[in-house]
Design a protein around this motif. Structure first.
Motif, mmCIF file in Angstrom:
data_model
loop_
_atom_site.group_PDB
_atom_site.id
_atom_site.type_symbol
_atom_site.label_atom_id
_atom_site.label_comp_id
_atom_site.label_asym_id
_atom_site.label_seq_id
_atom_site.Cartn_x
_atom_site.Cartn_y
_atom_site.Cartn_z
ATOM 1 N N SER A 137 -8.602 7.765 0.589
ATOM 2 C CA SER A 137 -9.503 6.636 0.330
ATOM 3 C C SER A 137 -8.866 5.296 0.700
ATOM 4 C CB SER A 137 -9.919 6.627 -1.146
ATOM 5 O OG SER A 137 -8.838 6.226 -1.991
ATOM 6 N N LEU A 138 -7.523 5.279 0.794
ATOM 7 C CA LEU A 138 -6.812 4.052 1.141
ATOM 8 C C LEU A 138 -6.476 3.977 2.623
ATOM 9 C CD1 LEU A 138 -4.193 3.978 -1.779
ATOM 10 C CD2 LEU A 138 -6.455 2.920 -1.723
ATOM 11 N N GLU A 522 -11.343 -2.813 -5.124
ATOM 12 C CA GLU A 522 -11.656 -3.230 -3.757
ATOM 13 C C GLU A 522 -10.415 -3.760 -3.036
ATOM 14 O OE1 GLU A 522 -14.421 -2.751 -1.993
ATOM 15 O OE2 GLU A 522 -14.988 -1.562 -3.750
ATOM 16 N N ARG A 525 -8.678 -0.865 -1.763
ATOM 17 C CA ARG A 525 -9.376 -0.293 -0.598
ATOM 18 C C ARG A 525 -8.951 -0.998 0.691
ATOM 19 N NH1 ARG A 525 -13.908 2.966 -0.733
ATOM 20 N NH2 ARG A 525 -14.685 3.563 -2.797
ATOM 21 N N ASN A 526 -8.493 -2.238 0.554
ATOM 22 C CA ASN A 526 -7.993 -2.987 1.711
ATOM 23 C C ASN A 526 -6.484 -2.817 1.893
ATOM 24 O OD1 ASN A 526 -10.399 -4.213 2.690
ATOM 25 N ND2 ASN A 526 -10.344 -5.667 0.978
#
Length: 683
Positions: A137-138, A522, A525-526
């Motif tokens: 997911s990363l 979030e 996530r970046n």
């Protein structure tokens, strides 16, 4: 498989926190229940009281949030209560509780899948996590699965086990000798160097280490397990007021196993800011005059043994280079003399150059042990020599703590004579080892103080200094992939503080990235767009070991340096192209590109009023058993012998009379070498 340290009640609280602190559970890569299972495993690997103390903190936090009324409320209410009671609180106790969020993040981002029991070895572990849902997911790729150029400057990612210690150098619990000539307590930077030099002189040396030994084949990218196993307190040890996280190794090799191998001298031409504090001059003024030429000779010997050299540029291709680029752009527009006279460059470290077999492969996991055996930490260097090639080979007793030193009849001049040490094994059994020549105490600032104090030595544990770190991640407009390089590659010496590039694997990085709830989720996530660096600033002689723990209080002048350093680093990040900067503030406030320098300065004035407002850590506690020619002002003399004793020496960072201001390992090694090389220390 570790035991589960948390009761069903505490586990239920962890689960509720996991359901609250991320996003809606349906949008998480793993379930809240899996987060709890991960925390059970992580704390199950730890020794000591950390799991029990953490469980109490969790229950206390749950009570403050409202107990059952909070637990069974909708997520929106639970978030509101956390924001009111923890995130935005100015109450010190509640601010301390707010730090528990970092543990919950570790339970999520430290997710790890077990390999098939039939498969063994590190490669099998990484292969089992090729499809790890959290890492996927990363956009993060484990080292063995990364695609690289395959040029001579980009070596294959594989283990180098040639420097691992064999089983034959270790002493089992049932084979502890009843008597030895010298006991060295601690196997880190100071203890290993002292043991090596003493073994070279023909002494019979037993090295006693509180932690386990993990060869490279047992070190893996499993962050949670490595942090729990290799760090004192499972990497969540703090000062007594919980304001500062204190990282210390608890393994054979000590903190050299879990650091980045940075080898800075107290002063080096072209490396040290010309206006920086002259540390040796400060020591001289305090009554601890150390000859610069003697220390330089020790630095030279240590660097030769470790193979210290400036790291290759490929090791900082993304994040390290970006820091220097931002710094050059920032300095071009600065009129501050400290900026203009600052030094910057690439770190010197203790692993092989690109032509050597142990050359660094830039996996990014230095801080949880080198999984590929590339670093020359103490096990691969000084302990390797002491136990395998010295004229009289030393032995190592791992997983054993020394509780106190025993004394015999005094010497003719009245000085105390150490005749034994008491060793405590993991099951609580105590054994006494007689000592015929002497004792070297090198267990680190906190543990050495506790041992000396328990042994009746007075005046210990005062004047502790820290180099304090604080991270500043930044969001870049393009992918950085900062994790695919050396964790710490470049530096800036600004005189009153240092700036160092650094980046962490997912679990550790999640505890450094500020923010709460969906915002933090979030930001992670970046992950591939984050660049990161940190400040390192000295706080001199304000700490004290009380009740076995470090009490450390920052003054307003220290907070002023902290604000100034964070402001400068923020400006550097924006000069390097960042669109947003996330300093490690408890509330998670953000700075955005376009802010003026004055606005950035004011931002930190407005948001940092006390240490609880920001995430602070230190890997460099030193002082407490300081050198001084006057017994009334120090614990050890110029040769690091404990005042009033005939045969007890301290050879770790606790002897430092004032703050070193730079990364500590090289000076700790050199100081130990200075007093043990080429001389019969104990007659």
């Amino acid at each position: 498989m570790p035991t589960k340290p948390f009761s069903p009640f505490v586990a239920a609280i962890w689960k509720r926190l996991a359901e609250t602190l991320f996003v809606e559970p349906r949008d998480m890569a793993i379930s809240p229940s899996q987060v709890v299972d991960n925390l059970q495993r992580m704390f199950g690997y730890m020794t000591g009281r950390t799991p029990a103390e953490t469980a109490l903190s969790v229950v206390a936090t749950w009570t403050v949030l409202g107990g059952p009324a909070w637990h069974f409320a909708p997520r929106r209410f639970r978030i509101w209560r956390i924001e009111r009671r923890l995130k935005n609180s100015r109450i010190d106790l509640f601010q301390d509780m707010a730090r528990i969020r970092g543990i919950v993040y570790a339970g999520y981002y430290g997710h790890w899948l077990d390999a098939d029991p039939a498969d063994t070895g590190q490669a099998a572990e990484e292969d089992a996590n090729r499809a790890n849902p959290v890492l996927d997911s990363l956009g993060f790729t484990l080292p063995r699965h990364r695609t690289r150029a395959g040029t001579p400057d980009d070596p294959a990612i594989e283990e180098h086990t040639a420097n691992d210690l064999p089983d034959t150098v270790f002493v089992g619990e049932d084979a502890i000798p009843s008597s030895v000539e010298v006991v060295v307590i601690g196997s880190g930077a100071g203890g290993a160097v002292a043991a090596s030099n003493l073994a070279d002189q023909g002494y019979e040396v037993l090295i006693v280490e509180a932690g386990p030994y993990l060869p490279s084949s047992r070190i893996s990218p499993h962050e949670a397990r490595m942090s729990s196993t290799l760090f004192k307190g499972g990497a969540i040890q703090t000062t007594s007021d919980r304001d500062i996280v204190v990282f210390q190794g608890r393994t054979v090799g000590g903190s050299t196993v879990i650091n980045n191998g940075i080898c800075l001298r107290l002063e080096r031409e072209g490396e040290t800011h010309p206006d920086a504090n002259d540390v040796l001059a400060t020591w001289q003024s305090l009554g601890a005059g150390i000859a610069a030429d003697e220390l330089d000779a020790s630095y030279d010997r240590v660097e030769a043994r470790l193979g210290v050299h400036e790291i290759d540029r490929r090791l900082g291709l993304n994040n390290g280079t970006r820091l220097l680029s931002g710094w050059n752009a920032y300095r071009a527009g600065s009129s501050d003399p400290l900026d203009q006279r600052a030094t910057s460059g690439w770190f010197r470290k203790n692993w092989g150059a690109k032509t050597e077999d142990n050359r660094c492969i830039s996996c990014g996991y230095c801080n949880t042990g080198c999984p590929y055996g590339r670093k020359r930490a103490m096990p691969e260097s000084f302990l390797h020599h002491a136990t395998l090639t010295a004229p009289r080979k030393a032995r190592i007793l791992p997983n054993a703590e020394v509780s106190q030193i025993g004394w015999g009849a005094p010497a003719p001049d009245g000085r105390r004579v150490a005749t034994s040490v008491q060793v405590v094994l993991p099951d609580g059994r105590a054994k006494t080892v007689s000592v015929t020549k002497g004792v070297v105490v090198a267990a680190g600032t906190i543990a050495s103080t506790n041992i000396l104090s328990a042994s009746g030595i007075t005046g210990t544990g005062k004047g502790v200094s820290l180099n304090i770190a604080c991270p500043v991640p930044a969001l870049m407009p393009d992918p950085v992939r900062a994790w695919d390089e050396d964790q710490m590659a470049t530096y800036i010496d600004r005189g009153d503080f240092l700036i160092e590039s650094h980046f962490q694997p997912p679990m550790s990085m999640a505890t450094l990235v500020p923010g709460w709830f969906d915002e933090h989720f979030e930001r992670m996530r970046n992950y591939n767009r984050l660049a990161s660096a940190g400040i390192l600033f000295p706080v001199d002689r304000v700490g004290e070991i009380k009740g076995g723990k470090l009490s450390f209080k920052l003054k307003e002048a220290d907070l002023a340096v902290l604000r100034r350093a964070l402001a400068v680093l923020t400006k550097i990040q924006f000069s390097g192209g960042a669109s947003e900067v996330y300093p490690a503030l408890l509330h998670g406030e953000t700075l955005k590109a376009g802010m003026s320098d004055a606005d950035i300065d004011q931002f930190f004035v407005d948001h940092i009023h006390e240490p609880d407002d920001v995430v602070l850590s230190s890997s460099h506690p030193h002082g407490g058993n300081t050198i001084n020619a006057d017994p009334a002002k120090g614990v050890v003399d110029i040769d690091q012998k404990v005042h009033g004793t005939a045969n007890v020496m301290v050879a770790d960072a606790s002897v430092m009379p004032s703050c070193m201001r730079v990364n500590a390992q090289m000076t700790t090694m050199a100081m130990a070498d200075r007093v043990t090389f080429g001389q019969r220390v104990f007659g």
